[in-house]
Motif scaffolding. Structure first.
Motif, PDB file in Angstrom:
ATOM      1  N   ASP A  11       5.798 -10.679   7.435  1.00 35.50           N
ATOM      2  CA  ASP A  11       4.450 -10.364   6.950  1.00 35.50           C
ATOM      3  C   ASP A  11       3.468 -10.231   8.114  1.00 35.50           C
ATOM      4  O   ASP A  11       2.599  -9.358   8.104  1.00 35.50           O
ATOM      5  N   ARG A  14       4.192  -6.829   9.904  1.00 35.31           N
ATOM      6  CA  ARG A  14       3.699  -5.714   9.070  1.00 35.31           C
ATOM      7  C   ARG A  14       2.170  -5.630   9.113  1.00 35.31           C
ATOM      8  O   ARG A  14       1.601  -4.545   9.227  1.00 35.31           O
ATOM      9  N   HIS A  15       1.514  -6.776   9.012  1.00 35.74           N
ATOM     10  CA  HIS A  15       0.047  -6.789   8.999  1.00 35.74           C
ATOM     11  C   HIS A  15      -0.508  -6.345  10.352  1.00 35.74           C
ATOM     12  O   HIS A  15      -1.515  -5.616  10.405  1.00 35.74           O
ATOM     13  N   ALA A  18      -0.156  -2.583  10.447  1.00 30.98           N
ATOM     14  CA  ALA A  18      -1.085  -1.955   9.502  1.00 30.98           C
ATOM     15  C   ALA A  18      -2.523  -2.010   9.998  1.00 30.98           C
ATOM     16  O   ALA A  18      -3.336  -1.164   9.628  1.00 30.98           O
TER      17      ALA A  18
END
Length: 138
Positions: A11, A14-15, A18
């Motif tokens: 997570d 990914r963050h 992003a």
């Protein structure tokens, strides 16, 4: 050694991706005084900057909504470095100079290279101490 649950680690990566072109940030959840990060809550970077980050009150409220039912607390922060090593900047160290944050884990994800690199630090009273990281099933 800081143990990070594989799901929380993924997570965070990914963050961080992003959030480009800005730094991304989020809050780490685990038992206070422990060495396990079992959960991660992504937050918005209130600075909207590629060089700095800050987490607004809404980020802390979101983390509380996720962590409280799990019986865990905010025990640190993650942020990304978009073009530099995962080493605390002078701004990072200055922001950590707060007695309320004593003992917090500071995880930095660097996106400088093709593969993201994650490292963890304790930033207490101006001292910068690296904490080895292990990714674990949790």
């Amino acid at each position: 050694m800081l143990r990070i649950a594989r799901s929380a680690h993924l997570d965070m990566i990914r963050h961080a991706i992003a959030g480009l072109p800005n730094e991304a940030c989020g809050l780490l959840g685990g038992p206070v005084g422990g060495d396990l990060i079992s959960s991660f809550v992504p937050t918005r970077n209130a600075d909207q900057s590629a060089k700095t980050y800050s987490i607004g009150a809404d980020g802390f409220l979101a983390a509380d909504r996720v962590f409280a039912p799990l019986g865990i607390d905010v025990v640190g922060v993650m942020h990304s470095h978009t073009h530099t090593d995962p080493y605390p900047s002078p701004t990072d160290v200055q922001q950590a100079d707060n007695p309320l944050l004593l003992g917090w884990h500071y995880v930095i994800v660097s996106l400088r290279d093709r593969e993201p690199m994650l490292r963890s630090w304790l930033l207490d009273d101006g001292a910068i101490v690296e904490v080895p990281v292990a990714i674990v099933e949790a």
